[in-house]
Scaffold this motif. Structure first.
Motif, PDB file in Angstrom:
ATOM      1  N   GLY A 384       0.786  -1.220   0.000  1.00 35.19           N
ATOM      2  CA  GLY A 384       0.000   0.000   0.000  1.00 35.19           C
ATOM      3  C   GLY A 384       0.817   1.268   0.000  1.00 35.19           C
ATOM      4  N   PHE A 385       2.106   1.165   0.224  1.00 34.30           N
ATOM      5  CA  PHE A 385       2.978   2.342   0.228  1.00 34.30           C
ATOM      6  C   PHE A 385       3.862   2.351  -1.014  1.00 34.30           C
ATOM      7  N   ASP A 386       4.747   1.376  -1.148  1.00 34.95           N
ATOM      8  CA  ASP A 386       5.560   1.246  -2.343  1.00 34.95           C
ATOM      9  C   ASP A 386       5.449  -0.136  -2.973  1.00 34.95           C
ATOM     10  N   ALA A 387       4.671  -1.035  -2.383  1.00 34.12           N
ATOM     11  CA  ALA A 387       4.488  -2.380  -2.921  1.00 34.12           C
ATOM     12  C   ALA A 387       3.005  -2.624  -3.182  1.00 34.12           C
ATOM     13  N   ALA A 388       2.725  -3.450  -4.186  1.00 34.54           N
ATOM     14  CA  ALA A 388       1.350  -3.800  -4.547  1.00 34.54           C
ATOM     15  C   ALA A 388       1.367  -5.187  -5.183  1.00 34.54           C
ATOM     16  N   PRO A 389       0.280  -5.965  -5.034  1.00 33.72           N
ATOM     17  CA  PRO A 389       0.227  -7.302  -5.637  1.00 33.72           C
ATOM     18  C   PRO A 389      -0.110  -7.259  -7.120  1.00 33.72           C
ATOM     19  N   SER A 390       0.705  -6.564  -7.896  1.00 30.91           N
ATOM     20  CA  SER A 390       0.501  -6.487  -9.338  1.00 30.91           C
ATOM     21  C   SER A 390       1.012  -7.766  -9.997  1.00 30.91           C
ATOM     22  N   TYR A 391       0.392  -8.133 -11.114  1.00 34.44           N
ATOM     23  CA  TYR A 391       0.764  -9.386 -11.769  1.00 34.44           C
ATOM     24  C   TYR A 391       0.527  -9.285 -13.272  1.00 34.44           C
ATOM     25  N   VAL A 392       1.199 -10.170 -14.006  1.00 34.11           N
ATOM     26  CA  VAL A 392       1.012 -10.362 -15.441  1.00 34.11           C
ATOM     27  C   VAL A 392       1.063 -11.868 -15.701  1.00 34.11           C
ATOM     28  N   ILE A 393       0.078 -12.388 -16.436  1.00 33.61           N
ATOM     29  CA  ILE A 393       0.005 -13.813 -16.743  1.00 33.61           C
ATOM     30  C   ILE A 393       0.160 -13.982 -18.242  1.00 33.61           C
ATOM     31  N   ILE A 394       1.167 -14.746 -18.633  1.00 37.24           N
ATOM     32  CA  ILE A 394       1.437 -15.027 -20.043  1.00 37.24           C
ATOM     33  C   ILE A 394       1.557 -16.536 -20.188  1.00 37.24           C
ATOM     34  N   ALA A 395       0.622 -17.134 -20.907  1.00 36.60           N
ATOM     35  CA  ALA A 395       0.627 -18.583 -21.169  1.00 36.60           C
ATOM     36  C   ALA A 395       0.700 -19.388 -19.865  1.00 36.60           C
ATOM     37  N   GLY A 396       0.046 -18.917 -18.813  1.00 39.36           N
ATOM     38  CA  GLY A 396       0.040 -19.611 -17.542  1.00 39.36           C
ATOM     39  C   GLY A 396       1.210 -19.287 -16.638  1.00 39.36           C
ATOM     40  N   LEU A 397       2.183 -18.509 -17.094  1.00 38.06           N
ATOM     41  CA  LEU A 397       3.320 -18.089 -16.286  1.00 38.06           C
ATOM     42  C   LEU A 397       2.945 -16.802 -15.554  1.00 38.06           C
ATOM     43  N   VAL A 398       3.001 -16.820 -14.230  1.00 37.56           N
ATOM     44  CA  VAL A 398       2.601 -15.677 -13.407  1.00 37.56           C
ATOM     45  C   VAL A 398       3.852 -14.885 -13.038  1.00 37.56           C
ATOM     46  N   PHE A 399       3.857 -13.607 -13.389  1.00 34.99           N
ATOM     47  CA  PHE A 399       4.989 -12.720 -13.112  1.00 34.99           C
ATOM     48  C   PHE A 399       4.536 -11.631 -12.138  1.00 34.99           C
ATOM     49  N   MET A 400       5.419 -11.298 -11.190  1.00 35.56           N
ATOM     50  CA  MET A 400       5.186 -10.234 -10.223  1.00 35.56           C
ATOM     51  C   MET A 400       6.488  -9.480  -9.990  1.00 35.56           C
ATOM     52  N   SER A 401       6.366  -8.287  -9.429  1.00 35.81           N
ATOM     53  CA  SER A 401       7.563  -7.532  -9.047  1.00 35.81           C
ATOM     54  C   SER A 401       8.008  -7.971  -7.658  1.00 35.81           C
ATOM     55  N   LEU A 402       9.300  -8.146  -7.489  1.00 32.46           N
ATOM     56  CA  LEU A 402       9.840  -8.613  -6.214  1.00 32.46           C
ATOM     57  C   LEU A 402       9.649  -7.547  -5.153  1.00 32.46           C
ATOM     58  N   SER A 403       9.095  -7.938  -3.995  1.00 32.80           N
ATOM     59  CA  SER A 403       8.832  -7.014  -2.890  1.00 32.80           C
ATOM     60  C   SER A 403       8.924  -7.789  -1.582  1.00 32.80           C
ATOM     61  N   ALA A 404       9.041  -7.044  -0.500  1.00 32.51           N
ATOM     62  CA  ALA A 404       9.106  -7.672   0.820  1.00 32.51           C
ATOM     63  C   ALA A 404       7.812  -8.386   1.187  1.00 32.51           C
ATOM     64  N   PRO A 405       6.604  -7.841   0.900  1.00 30.92           N
ATOM     65  CA  PRO A 405       5.394  -8.617   1.180  1.00 30.92           C
ATOM     66  C   PRO A 405       5.315  -9.909   0.376  1.00 30.92           C
ATOM     67  N   LEU A 406       5.804  -9.909  -0.856  1.00 33.39           N
ATOM     68  CA  LEU A 406       5.814 -11.136  -1.644  1.00 33.39           C
ATOM     69  C   LEU A 406       6.743 -12.167  -1.034  1.00 33.39           C
ATOM     70  N   LEU A 407       7.919 -11.746  -0.620  1.00 25.90           N
ATOM     71  CA  LEU A 407       8.859 -12.673   0.009  1.00 25.90           C
ATOM     72  C   LEU A 407       8.309 -13.190   1.334  1.00 25.90           C
ATOM     73  N   SER A 408       7.624 -12.332   2.080  1.00 23.76           N
ATOM     74  CA  SER A 408       7.041 -12.771   3.333  1.00 23.76           C
ATOM     75  C   SER A 408       5.946 -13.804   3.112  1.00 23.76           C
ATOM     76  N   ALA A 409       5.184 -13.641   2.038  1.00 25.09           N
ATOM     77  CA  ALA A 409       4.111 -14.594   1.760  1.00 25.09           C
ATOM     78  C   ALA A 409       4.644 -15.926   1.251  1.00 25.09           C
ATOM     79  N   LEU A 410       5.775 -15.899   0.550  1.00 29.13           N
ATOM     80  CA  LEU A 410       6.321 -17.115  -0.050  1.00 29.13           C
ATOM     81  C   LEU A 410       7.450 -17.727   0.762  1.00 29.13           C
ATOM     82  N   SER A 411       7.856 -17.082   1.871  1.00 27.16           N
ATOM     83  CA  SER A 411       9.013 -17.559   2.618  1.00 27.16           C
ATOM     84  C   SER A 411       8.619 -18.735   3.497  1.00 27.16           C
TER      85      SER A 411
END
Length: 636
Positions: A384-411
């Motif tokens: 909500g400040f400098d990170a957001a759950p933005s995504y792009v899906i190409i042929a089933g491949l999910v791409f996101m920008s690396l962020s601390a909330p993403l790492l926390s969710a996947l760690s």
């Protein structure tokens, strides 16, 4: 004699105690016994300025960025302070109101819950300011005064509404330590007070009072280890900075209201420097430091930081900050014999403040003046400040920008997670260098491959995204950020239709990956473009995904596709100008209106075309008659 005297004295005390009990029993029967516990007047006034915060929040799901978690309700604490002569605000913690969809406040001893709005969020300082439009809320509200930084072993009283329960909770303790720490993982270090009073769940955002009844800080955290009664308090100096920042932003509140934009806090000041201690004698001698000189060696300078703009270079020795000497271990004096990290001299100041630095370069002391500003981060820290759950899906491949909330969710560092899905978790240890990486360009993002939605079109690539590989290029074009990736994939110029017969520009989609840490080992994924276009609608439908990219990328996507609409209409016009004039068997189309011409002009254009065709017919008949006459005269 002494023994008999003590015996009589004890008997007298017992008789007095028994008489007191009889008197209390009589008052209890009569209803005149005062059961209230005597409370300090300053404490009672402070409780009157405290509020309980009720928050309804919806947090984003970074593991499935097209969805959110279920709605949750949480509680916290807050207190009223004076912003200006005519304005009062409520101070609380940012993590209390994070991802809030509704905020309500209940006054101490009250029943009604007033609706509040979030006025300002200071994410890396873990502070938030709330406001209430209902004038009844502010009646009989006496704001608390912000005090100074308390000293060691001074008494503190923490107020709040701990969970569970609805009534206020009061805990007493002392200041056991003053140190520096990051309020948010990876953020700048700030001063912090460690107290031995309990800071329980629900106390976050409540005030910590000193002996005079002034606010010594804001309770925001408790120790998560095995030790008991260890809490942390944000000093009032940080609260003062956030309040002053809000005052400076209020001048633009009318313009922000017209544009329907919220006030945005810029962040904490950061020089953008990495330092190394100078405690080794050989190292100090190599850097030409004298015996009376102390400091730290600068081993990293961020290109977008204010330190780089001031002329600081790698290898310089930082000797002092605003005439405060920096020790060889990187500490500076605080009070008497207390020492803390030198970073707080930068992060505790407001944006735009000018400071002086003394550095040593090749044995020559230099004085530099730096105007402080925040540092753009390559890996965002706060949702909500400098990170957001933005995504792009190409042929089933999910791409996101690396962020601390993403790492926390996947760690895999969550001890409460006892499921068996450990293969899909990410180890943060090998990504430590990436979290501290500097941004070279303001638009640059680390685009990583987070997961794959299985389909025949991407068969054989399932196990390649477990360590978050970084997308370097698509079909040979370097990827700048997520919006640029969506543009390269063609989302800005096409629609998902089953009958779309537009031929793709490239026969294959070739993705070049490297490790997230930037190592040289590469991975190549190749997908047929026609099959990807045909399977995209089915992939989105099966996973109930609304769009192939998040809605927040739309405005950024237009930035990359601006020149496209200008170039496409010009090509057919140039071709029509170079075509030869039509003969008698083909109709003339050069004077026809373009397809986007208004329908009101169609009748006039038809009439003009009819007149032109009649004139051409008359000219053709005249030419035929002249040719016949010439042939007859030649024959004669």
């Amino acid at each position: 004699m002494n023994y008999k005297y003590k015996k009589k004295k004890i008997k007298k005390k017992i008789s007095d105690f028994s008489q007191g009990l009889k008197m209390a029993h009589k008052q209890n029967k009569a209803g005149t016994l005062d059961r209230a516990i005597p409370v300090n007047e300053s404490l009672e006034r402070a409780l009157g300025a405290c509020v309980k915060v009720y928050v309804t929040c919806v947090e984003p799901d970074y593991t499935q960025p097209w969805s959110v978690f279920l709605e949750e309700e949480c509680t916290g604490s807050g207190f009223v302070v004076r912003l200006s002569e005519e304005k009062l605000v409520i101070v609380t913690n940012q993590h209390v109101v994070a991802s809030a969809t509704e905020i309500r406040l209940r006054k101490y001893g009250g029943v009604q819950k007033y609706r509040a709005m979030l006025a300002l969020s200071a994410h890396t300082a873990d502070l938030a300011l709330l406001d209430v439009e209902d004038a009844n809320f502010w009646k009989d509200m006496a704001p608390l005064k912000l005090g100074a930084l308390p000293r060691l072993y001074e008494n503190v009283v923490c107020l709040g509404f701990s969970f569970p329960g609805e009534n206020a909770c009061v805990t007493r303790g002392i200041v056991s330590r003053v140190d520096t720490m990051s309020y948010v993982r990876g953020a700048e270090e700030l001063l912090v007070l460690q107290v031995d009073s309990a800071v329980n769940s629900g106390n976050s955002g409540g005030p910590a009072l000193d002996d005079s009844g002034c606010v010594a800080g804001v309770a925001f955290s408790s120790y998560a280890g095995s030790a008991d009664n260890i809490g942390y308090v944000i000093p009032t100096a940080i609260v003062h900075n956030v309040l002053n920042d809000y005052l400076s932003l209020l001048s633009t509140i009318h313009q922000a209201a017209k544009k329907k934009k919220k006030l945005r806090w810029a962040g904490l000041c950061n020089l953008g420097l990495g330092v190394q201690t100078c405690e080794n004698p050989a190292f100090r001698k190599r850097k030409q430091m004298s015996l009376d000189q102390t400091g730290v060696c600068i081993n990293r300078v961020a290109r977008l930081g204010c330190g780089h703009a001031a002329g600081i270079c790698v290898g310089d020795i930082l000797l002092s900050i605003d005439s405060i000497a920096v020790a060889n271990d990187g500490t500076v004096p605080l009070r008497n014999s207390e020492r803390v990290g030198c970073e707080h001299l930068i992060s505790s100041k407001r944006i735009g403040t000018q400071i002086s630095l003394q550095i040593l370069r090749d044995g020559i002391p230099l004085n530099l003046h730096v105007t402080l500003s925040p540092l753009p981060r390559l890996v965002p820290l706060c949702d909500g400040f400098d990170a957001a759950p933005s995504y792009v899906i190409i042929a089933g491949l999910v791409f996101m920008s690396l962020s601390a909330p993403l790492l926390s969710a996947l760690s895999d560092d969550d001890d409460d997670d006892d499921d068996d899905d450990t293969e899909n978790k990410v180890d943060l240890r090998y990504l430590a260098d990436v979290l501290d990486a500097d941004k070279a360009d303001p638009e640059t993002q680390i685009v990583v491959w987070t997961q794959i939605i299985s389909h025949d079109v991407n068969h054989g690539y399932n196990g390649l995204c477990r360590r978050l590989p970084r997308l370097r290029a698509l079909n040979g074009t370097p990827v700048i950020n997520l919006a640029h990736l969506a543009f390269l994939a063609g989302f800005g110029s096409r629609k998902l239709k089953s009958n779309d017969t537009t031929p793709p520009q490239n026969e294959f989609l070739e993705f070049d990956f490297i490790s997230a840490t930037g190592c040289a080992n590469t991975t190549v994924v190749v997908i047929d473009t026609k099959l990807a276009l045909a399977a995209e609608k089915d992939i989105l439908r099966r996973s109930k995904i609304p769009e192939p990219f998040s809605y927040d990328l739309g405005p950024l996507l237009r930035k990359y596709q601006l020149p496209l609409p200008k170039e496409e209409p010009e090509q057919p016009e140039e071709k029509t100008e170079q075509q030869p004039a039509p003969n008698h068997s083909t109709p003339d189309t050069t004077d026809q209106p373009p397809p986007d011409q208004p329908s009101d002009n169609k009748k006039t254009t038809k009439k003009n075309n009819r007149k032109k065709s009649r004139s051409r017919r008359n000219q053709n008949q005249n030419n035929n008659n002249n040719n016949n006459n010439n042939e007859e005269s030649a024959h004669a």
